[in-house]
Design a protein around this motif. Structure first.
Motif, PDB file in Angstrom:
ATOM      1  N   ASN B  84       0.813  -1.208   0.000  1.00  0.00           N
ATOM      2  CA  ASN B  84       0.000   0.000   0.000  1.00  0.00           C
ATOM      3  C   ASN B  84       0.852   1.267   0.000  1.00  0.00           C
ATOM      4  OD1 ASN B  84      -1.687   2.036   2.192  1.00  0.00           O
ATOM      5  ND2 ASN B  84      -2.672   1.397   0.291  1.00  0.00           N
ATOM      6  N   MET B 108      -8.399   5.033  -4.263  1.00  0.00           N
ATOM      7  CA  MET B 108      -8.545   3.852  -3.399  1.00  0.00           C
ATOM      8  C   MET B 108      -7.309   3.538  -2.554  1.00  0.00           C
ATOM      9  SD  MET B 108     -10.743   1.834  -2.215  1.00  0.00           S
ATOM     10  CE  MET B 108     -12.202   1.894  -3.260  1.00  0.00           C
ATOM     11  N   PRO B 109      -6.077   3.537  -3.123  1.00  0.00           N
ATOM     12  CA  PRO B 109      -4.923   3.235  -2.264  1.00  0.00           C
ATOM     13  C   PRO B 109      -4.763   4.253  -1.129  1.00  0.00           C
ATOM     14  CG  PRO B 109      -4.322   3.040  -4.578  1.00  0.00           C
ATOM     15  CD  PRO B 109      -5.692   3.670  -4.540  1.00  0.00           C
ATOM     16  N   ARG B 111      -7.259   5.886   0.255  1.00  0.00           N
ATOM     17  CA  ARG B 111      -8.343   5.588   1.200  1.00  0.00           C
ATOM     18  C   ARG B 111      -7.969   4.396   2.084  1.00  0.00           C
ATOM     19  NH1 ARG B 111     -13.782   6.630   1.397  1.00  0.00           N
ATOM     20  NH2 ARG B 111     -14.159   7.479  -0.658  1.00  0.00           N
ATOM     21  N   ILE B 112      -7.326   3.392   1.469  1.00  0.00           N
ATOM     22  CA  ILE B 112      -6.897   2.225   2.251  1.00  0.00           C
ATOM     23  C   ILE B 112      -5.843   2.651   3.270  1.00  0.00           C
ATOM     24  CG2 ILE B 112      -5.616   0.039   2.109  1.00  0.00           C
ATOM     25  CD1 ILE B 112      -7.062  -0.457  -0.575  1.00  0.00           C
ATOM     26  N   ARG B 157      -3.605   5.766 -10.391  1.00  0.00           N
ATOM     27  CA  ARG B 157      -3.834   5.051  -9.126  1.00  0.00           C
ATOM     28  C   ARG B 157      -2.516   4.550  -8.533  1.00  0.00           C
ATOM     29  NH1 ARG B 157      -7.371  -0.326  -9.359  1.00  0.00           N
ATOM     30  NH2 ARG B 157      -5.479  -1.065 -10.378  1.00  0.00           N
TER      31      ARG B 157
END
Ligand SMILES: Nc1ncnc2c1ncn2[C@@H]1O[C@H](COP(=O)(O)OP(=O)(O)OP(=O)(O)O)[C@@H](O)[C@H]1O
Ligand SMILES: [Mg+2]
Lengths: 384, 239
Positions: B84, B108-109, B111-112, B157
């Motif tokens: 991540n 997304m990464p 957010r993770i 991303r």
């Protein structure tokens, strides 16, 4: 955690049809539960009310047959103040005799009540079909006896004791207690009349009463026996109605069984649909894992899906169940327009049903959640 | 110069009944902040190698050292964190999440990592999408974009968490040659500005020429390993 919830929500909303289908599946289960629960609850209340609600639930009598309760007013007074959870304490003097009409003698049980509480126990006012409740020196007859003997309210009848004493009394009214045995035998009056007619002193044969919670009657009876002199004994309806009790229990158990089976089918349905959903989403899970989502969060996605579906299903199911219940009380009617069964809508029971649905939906998602935690991204990220 | 990636004696064998040796005794050091391209015929083992470097796949034997850490003994959750925060992936088949928009995919990464979308992440996502020329389609559903747009989205991303390493498997396979050049220039620019290490698989020899170093894989072995002077020279001249 928030990320997992967001993803769960998006997965659910992205395939709306499927999510709706699962929610409806849960809802049907919950609604059946709510409806059956209300139906059986209503049946129980009605049965309990009919069988024991219009009757004495705890009865004090003299321990020796043929003895009487001497200081019944005093005993009644103490019971009302003792805080035992009893109500409508009503001393009564019973005596067997005859009702003489012309040449015919009809065997009767003369019941002399010392208090208007008897009216509350037996709901006499409600039971009157003509006339009024007896004033001092009057009697009320059951409808079967009155018809058999051809007597109407305001007639005068003759009471005869087994020893042959007679006394003329006027009939104040006719009642119907919905039980032929009582309607043809009980003649209701005040205690003084029975005492005088049968030559008793100021005594009662029993003190009748009801319990605030009828199902506590046996415990109250035990407690009460401890407070009363040895010469008196206490009986409760539970000891005398084992069949009724086991019937009630049987109903509760069958209701529980139905609910357990509904629950099991709901859990299985959710588990299998969510398991398929994990397979469908395995590509997405592989991508998320490659991007570094933790195994824990990956499983939370499916737990959250189960939880959210459970909540949606529970809300929908409670609404559906209440609707069904309402429709039943509106459309399943007796000829006189009253519902066949007055359903009992118990908010606590409904809340528990809803909660159980949410919990079991979450539980059902444990299996797919574990699978999603274990999924290896390489199962998905195939090379060219 | 220190190595950010170091492979020692990597073997990869698929299958237990019928064994296929895909990688044989691969030793490879990748310098920090370098820009390396990997070429080789189809089926030679490029993607397998990249997935092993990215800790998605485990080698049958040998060790993978990322950023000085031996990864073969790390826990699954430590590996997840490494992927991540330290590694950005561009997969051969781009792999976007079809339930999310392009912008949400890019985020997304982040957010993770953060548990939410921070304003900084949002700003960086918009900036990257503008660089990749996909700001117009940022709110499109990821599944409903063209192959090229999806590829640009997955590049953005890979860069969102500003990783130290970017592993890209044919990141421009769906782009025309002009767009390919533009994207490579952007990647080179990011390589210089953020000191990001790039390891890029490509079929295109012309593109490979733009790298500092070219590695050719043949039958699961390193066949050629050339420092690309030409690229260096051009870089220095233009600087
Ligand atoms: N899961 C697997 N099981 C068995 N063999 C596999 C597996 N994955 C890849 N292979 C084989 O390993 C070899 C190398 O595959 P790989 O995907 O690394 O090639 P590649 O160099 O990336 O090819 P391309 O340029 O076509 O993408 C191929 O022969 C492939 O068939
Ligand atoms: Mg490949």
């Amino acid at each position: 955690m928030k990320t997992a919830l967001k993803i769960a929500w998006r997965f659910l909303t992205a395939s709306k049809g499927q999510s709706l289908l699962i929610a409806i599946g849960i809802a049907v289960g919950v609604s059946v539960q709510v409806f059956i629960g209300s139906l059986i609850g209503g049946l129980q209340v009605e049965l309990v009310d009919n069988a024991i609600g219009r009757n004495t639930q705890i009865t004090i009598t003299a321990r020796d047959r043929g003895d009487y309760v001497e200081n019944y007013q005093e005993v009644a007074g103490t019971l009302e103040e003792a805080g035992l959870g009893v109500k409508r304490v009503s001393p009564v003097l019973d005596a067997s005799g005859f009702l003489r009409v012309g040449q015919d003698d009809y065997p009767i049980q003369l019941r002399g009540f010392a208090s208007s509480n008897a009216d509350s126990i037996y709901r006499l006012t409600e039971a009157l079909v003509s006339g009024a409740l007896p004033e001092s020196g009057q009697v009320a007859l059951g409808i079967n006896l009155a018809q058999e003997a051809g007597i109407e309210a305001m007639d005068t009848v003759t009471l005869a004791t087994p020893r042959g004493n007679t006394r003329d009394v006027s009939v104040s009214g006719i009642y119907d207690l919905k039980t032929a045995a009582l309607n043809s035998r009980w003649v209701l009056t005040d205690i003084a009349l029975v005492q005088a007619a049968f030559g008793y002193g100021d005594v009662a044969s029993a003190i009748e009463m009801q319990a605030e919670d009828p199902f506590q009657a046996d415990q109250i009876a035990v407690e009460m026996a401890g407070l009363l002199p040895q010469s008196l004994k206490v009986d409760d309806w539970k000891a005398q109605n084992e069949q009724l009790l086991s019937g009630l229990n049987g109903q509760s158990v069958s209701s529980l069984m139905i609910q357990v089976f509904v629950l099991v089918s709901v859990v299985l349905a959710i588990a299998s649909v969510l398991a398929i959903s994990v397979m469908q989403k395995s590509k997405q899970l592989g991508i998320l894992k490659a991007m570094g989502i933790r195994d824990g969060s990956a499983s939370v996605i499916f737990l959250a899906e189960g939880f959210l579906l459970g909540i949606a299903g529970a809300i929908l199911g409670v609404a559906l169940g209440l609707g069904l219940t309402y429709a039943f009380t509106r459309f399943a009617l007796n000829p006189d327009g009253t519902p066949v069964v007055a359903l009992l809508v118990d908010p606590q029971f409904i809340a528990i049903s809803a909660l159980v649905a949410v919990l079991s939906a979450t539980l059902a998602s444990l299996i797919p959640a574990r699978r999603s935690a274990r999924l290896d991204p390489m199962e998905v990220i195939k090379n060219g | 110069m220190d190595n950010i990636i170091s492979l020692k004696g990597i073997n990869k064998i698929y299958g237990s009944e019928i064994k296929t040796q895909v990688l044989t005794d691969v030793n490879l050091d990748i310098a920090n902040q370098s820009f390396t391209s990997i070429i080789g015929a189809s089926g030679s083992g490029k993607s397998t190698l990249l997935n092993i470097i990215g800790t998605l796949d485990r080698p049958t034997s040998g060790s993978v050292i990322i950023n000085g850490t031996q990864t073969t003994r790390m826990t699954r959750s430590a590996l997840a964190r490494l992927r991540n925060e330290t590694i950005g992936f561009v997969f051969q088949f781009h792999y976007l999440l079809p339930e999310f928009t392009a912008l949400e995919n890019v985020l997304m990464p982040a957010r993770i990592r953060d548990g939410r979308v921070t304003p900084e992440a949002m700003e960086r996502a918009r900036e990257l999408m503008r660089l990749m020329g996909i700001e117009r389609v940022q709110n499109n559903n990821a599944a409903k974009m063209s192959g090229g747009q999806q590829q640009r989205t997955s590049i953005a991303r890979a860069l969102i968490n500003n990783p130290r390493i970017v592993l890209a498997d044919e990141p421009t396979g769906n782009l025309d040659s002009d767009s390919t050049e533009v994207v490579y220039d952007i990647l080179r620019d990011i390589n210089e500005r953020f000191k990001t290490t790039f390891l890029i698989i490509t079929h295109d020899r012309r593109i490979a020429q733009k790298a500092d170093r070219i590695i050719e894989i043949r039958d699961g072995r390193i066949f050629l390993d050339l420092p690309n002077q030409l690229a260096k020279n051009i870089g220095e001249q233009s600087a």
